[in-house]
Write an enzyme that holds these catalytic residues in place. Structure first.
Site, mmCIF file in Angstrom:
data_model
loop_
_atom_site.group_PDB
_atom_site.id
_atom_site.type_symbol
_atom_site.label_atom_id
_atom_site.label_comp_id
_atom_site.label_asym_id
_atom_site.label_seq_id
_atom_site.Cartn_x
_atom_site.Cartn_y
_atom_site.Cartn_z
ATOM 1 C CG ASN A 1 2.941 -1.804 2.535
ATOM 2 O OD1 ASN A 1 2.208 -2.051 3.482
ATOM 3 N ND2 ASN A 1 3.066 -0.587 2.030
ATOM 4 C CG ASP A 2 3.431 -7.384 6.771
ATOM 5 O OD1 ASP A 2 3.699 -8.290 5.974
ATOM 6 O OD2 ASP A 2 4.113 -7.142 7.773
ATOM 7 N N PRO A 3 0.193 -4.603 5.162
ATOM 8 C CG PRO A 3 -0.028 -2.445 6.081
ATOM 9 C CD PRO A 3 0.965 -3.555 5.864
#
Length: 803
Positions: free
Chosen positions: A477-479
């Site tokens: 989950n990048d953000p």
């Protein structure tokens, strides 16, 4: 056009057609080749980019825009780049445009058709039909357009036909445009803007020209956008009120490409016009293209045929015939195409994220396993000798890590055994584990097995005193970038993924040991023990009453649990707890119930809920995204596919199929209108926050870049149809929905072809619940077809009994 009861689209094999431009205005299809891609909406707007080697535009917005990655839910506007054709009746002065923009005049009939190798339209108005199509060159960044105008009235028609291809704001340094008669082309010139003198040497070979090249000489032309529009605007350009365009060049003014043709068509007569649109370095390149397309006999048609052949490289190893025709149409015609796009051009990036690169090539395992093999070796060649994988894989000597790849993420190592496992299943090529590969920071070479050992040990070492994996500035989950930026926060999901990856890797080493007698039992024991340790840590610290939390922040706060008003439950920890074996049978039942109650929607399963509505500084920018968009609670199909795959691992066939099927738009009129997308690709996400913002829930992102499709393929192969490879051969273990009486599939596997009939009936009265398999008329002992001969065709019947 507003009859809500008529079908909006229909599918015929490798074509799918939409019959209205207004009810699904963002419906689109895409084409690509080795150097470019273009996404066309049904109304004529286009998003296109090409590589040189970084992503670049040749048709621009009216101001400076970001060029490096596609945006979800692209908003189109009057001056958005497009490909438009104006048609004016010279006797009545009535004007319409095709495909639909910018005039938006009602038409008698409309058909937008997506095919494998081209996108086309058929529009009828006032006894005139206009048939448009666009295809691509096989290897150049080049659009190939044809327009056929036909007169179906009983009278002669005098028409003005004007293809209008806006070029937009090219550069604040230099931009111009003019018609070059020797080329029969409008040539728009620019200089890519820069500040530092070294960039001159970097940029001087860029394709800074955009051209519209015509086979037929126009009667007049216009290269200045403001002159073309005049006071009327794009919906009624002032320049079309006169007999001819003004033949006006652009001098540091926004350029455009408009060519006007005055046509007189007798009753029943038609006329074809053909064009090429794209970037070039100089006029010599344009002349070469002109010769190739319009001077050489049949050059234009040969280019289109070559492109069609290019897309036939990877038809996919699976063809199906089931009670669900819509699923059949998608799997047989569109799924492998989208998988191939990702693995073929790496999402048109020179530095794809490592997790994307590995998963995209996991999909290529089914289409082009040799390509996938090379990709895995390429990725490992960029691993550090510590075992750490980079955030992005550099595919060009000029490439550098950009944007998200400059943010440290902790999950990239885990995808090595996950993705390589699919390759080993499909090919049984355990020799890859003996290949020797160097490191990014060392010329020393070690085997692929040792590379992955290092990667999995690196992951296992990056855990805190509780045994949970650190998250730093993000995992998958990048953000989720502020959970652990102080160095203490941990990821429950990544710890479960480490367990799953360790378990898979132990299985792979054990099989290698069986094949090659290398005495690797210590390694097998090590990674099985690591998997158990990670699972135990998650159960001790992350399980919270009825489901697994998402992680623990730098400040020691467990989140993704029942007491959280927002982000109460996350999907990924539940999926991977099933995959890793952390969840007991009782925990599985509990978390599946929680997912059903809180995350499932009519459009699929959400990534988290309730979606965040305000910034939470101990979690990060995911909480700032609009509720229901992307990682903040959308129906994020990639995460949904993980969950479906996990459900198939524990034989929840009906539940898994329901959620798998929801990834695709259906023929249900309410569903297709809400999603607003044709089933020619699976999008990155559909809007979520179903219980918070139901009006927009289900709306497609229209973004076809997504790792979903590779997992969708695995769900079909390993789960739904249960035709998964293994070291001994082809394992047959279908999990058909309980309401299917039968299914038929064709499976290409290790050079052989299997035609498999699956019947949900008992073969005899003595074993009413058994699954029995016949191969070429002979009863199979067990469920693995062994000693497969390349080139042979096998007939298989599977009796599934009373499921």
């Amino acid at each position: 056009m507003n009859n809500l009861n008529r079908p909006l689209f229909h599918s015929e094999g490798q074509t799918l057609s939409l019959t209205c431009p207004t009810e699904m205005p963002q419906a689109s299809a895409f084409l690509w080749n080795s150097s470019m891609m273009i996404q066309m909406t049904c109304r004529g707007y286009a998003t296109a980019q090409f590589m040189q080697p970084e992503p670049s535009k040749y048709a621009h917005a009216p101001n400076i825009e970001g060029q490096t990655f596609m945006q979800p839910e692209q908003q189109y506007y009057a001056h958005h780049p497009g490909r438009f054709f104006y048609v004016k009746n010279n006797r009545t002065n009535q004007l319409f445009s095709a495909p639909y923009e910018p005039v938006r005049a009602p038409v008698e009939s409309f058909k937008f058709t997506a095919e494998q190798h081209q996108i086309s339209w058929l529009i009828s108005k006032d006894s005139i039909t206009l048939e448009l199509s666009v295809s691509l060159s096989k290897d150049r960044p080049l659009e190939l357009w044809s327009a056929t105008i036909a007169n179906h009235s009983n009278d002669t028609q005098s028409l003005s036909v004007t293809p209008y291809f806006p070029v937009g704001y090219m550069s604040w340094m230099s931009q111009s445009a003019s018609y070059v008669e020797s080329l029969q082309a409008i040539v728009c010139r620019s200089v890519t803007a820069y500040q530092k003198y070294p960039d001159y040497f970097k940029n001087k070979d860029l394709k800074d020209i955009t051209f519209l090249l015509a086979e037929t000489k126009p009667n007049s032309w216009e290269a200045r956008q403001s002159q073309f529009e005049g006071e009327g605007g794009l919906h009624a350009p002032s320049s079309l009120e006169t007999e001819n365009l003004s033949n006006s060049s652009a001098h540091y003014e926004t350029p455009t490409a408009a060519l006007q043709y005055q046509l007189t068509l007798a009753a029943g007569e038609s006329k074809m016009l053909r064009f090429a649109f794209g970037p070039a370095k100089n006029e010599e390149e344009i002349e070469h293209i002109r010769q190739q397309l319009f001077v050489e006999p049949e050059g234009f048609n040969r280019s289109i045929d070559a492109y069609a052949d290019y897309l036939k490289q990877a038809p996919g190893p699976l063809k199906i015939a089931t009670p669900d025709k819509e699923l059949d149409d998608f799997v047989n015609n569109w799924l492998a195409r989208q998988v191939f796009y990702h693995g073929d051009v790496n999402r048109l990036s020179t530095d794809p994220q490592t997790r994307n690169y590995l998963q995209d090539n996991m999909g290529m395992v089914y289409l082009k396993p040799d390509r996938a093999r090379r990709a895995f070796l390429t990725a490992l060649g960029q691993q550090n000798s510590s075992g750490a994988m980079p955030d992005g894989i550099l595919l060009s000597h000029q490439a550098e890590l950009k944007y998200i790849n400059q943010v440290p993420h902790m999950d990239h190592c885990v995808w090595l055994p996950v993705c390589l496992g699919a390759y080993l299943d499909e090919t049984n090529d355990y020799s890859i584990l003996n290949e020797r590969v160097a490191f990014a920071d060392s010329d020393n070479t070690v085997s692929v097995r040792e590379h992955i050992n290092l990667a999995m040990r690196w992951l296992f070492d990056k855990r805190d005193e509780r045994g949970l994996n650190y998250i730093q500035q993000g995992d998958w989950n990048d953000p989720m970038n502020m959970v652990g930026y102080k160095g203490k926060g941990v990821s429950g999901w990544l710890t479960l993924a480490t367990a799953y990856g360790s378990k898979l890797w132990a299985d792979a080493i054990e099989q290698l040991d069986l094949l090659q007698q290398l005495d690797l039992s210590d390694e097998v024991d090590e990674f099985r023990a690591n998997a158990k340790a990670c699972n135990n840590a998650v159960n001790k610290h992350i399980w919270s009453d009825k489901w697994y939390g998402r992680g623990i922040t730098d400040d020691g706060v467990l989140f993704g649990i029942a007491k959280d008003p927002e982000g109460r439950i996350f999907l990924n920890p539940q999926s991977w707890a099933i995959l890793s074996g952390a969840a007991s049978a009782q925990q599985q039942a509990s978390l599946i119930d929680a997912v059903e109650q809180q995350l499932e929607t009519p459009y699929g399963v959400e990534m988290l809920a309730p979606a965040y509505t305000r910034m939470r500084e101990d979690i990060g920018r995911v909480t700032q995204k609009w509720p229901g968009v992307a990682e903040n609670g959308s129906i994020y199909n990639h995460a949904s596919a993980f969950y479906v795959y996990a459900l198939y691992q524990i034989q929840h066939a009906d539940r898994a199929f329901k959620l798998l099927r929801q990834m695709l738009p259906s023929q249900d009129q309410a569903d297709i209108r809400q999603r607003g997308q044709l089933p020619v690709f699976i999008p990155n996400y559909y809007r979520g926050a179903y219980r918070q913002f139901d009006r927009t829930a289900g709306r497609s992102s229209q973004l076809f870049n997504t790792g979903t499709v590779h997992w969708f393929y695995r769900c079909l192969v390993d789960g739904l149809f249960g035709v998964q490879g293994c070291a001994k051969g082809l394992k047959i273990s279908p999990q058909l929905p309980s309401d299917w009486p039968s299914a038929k599939i064709t499976r290409e596997f290790r050079g052989a072809r299997f035609t498999i009939f699956m019947l949900c009936n008992s073969v005899d009265d003595e074993t009413p619940s058994a699954t029995l398999i016949e191969v070429d008329g002979n009863r199979l002992a067990g469920n693995v077809i062994e000693n497969i001969e390349a080139g042979k065709q096998y007939m298989v019947t599977v009796y599934l009994g009373n499921q």
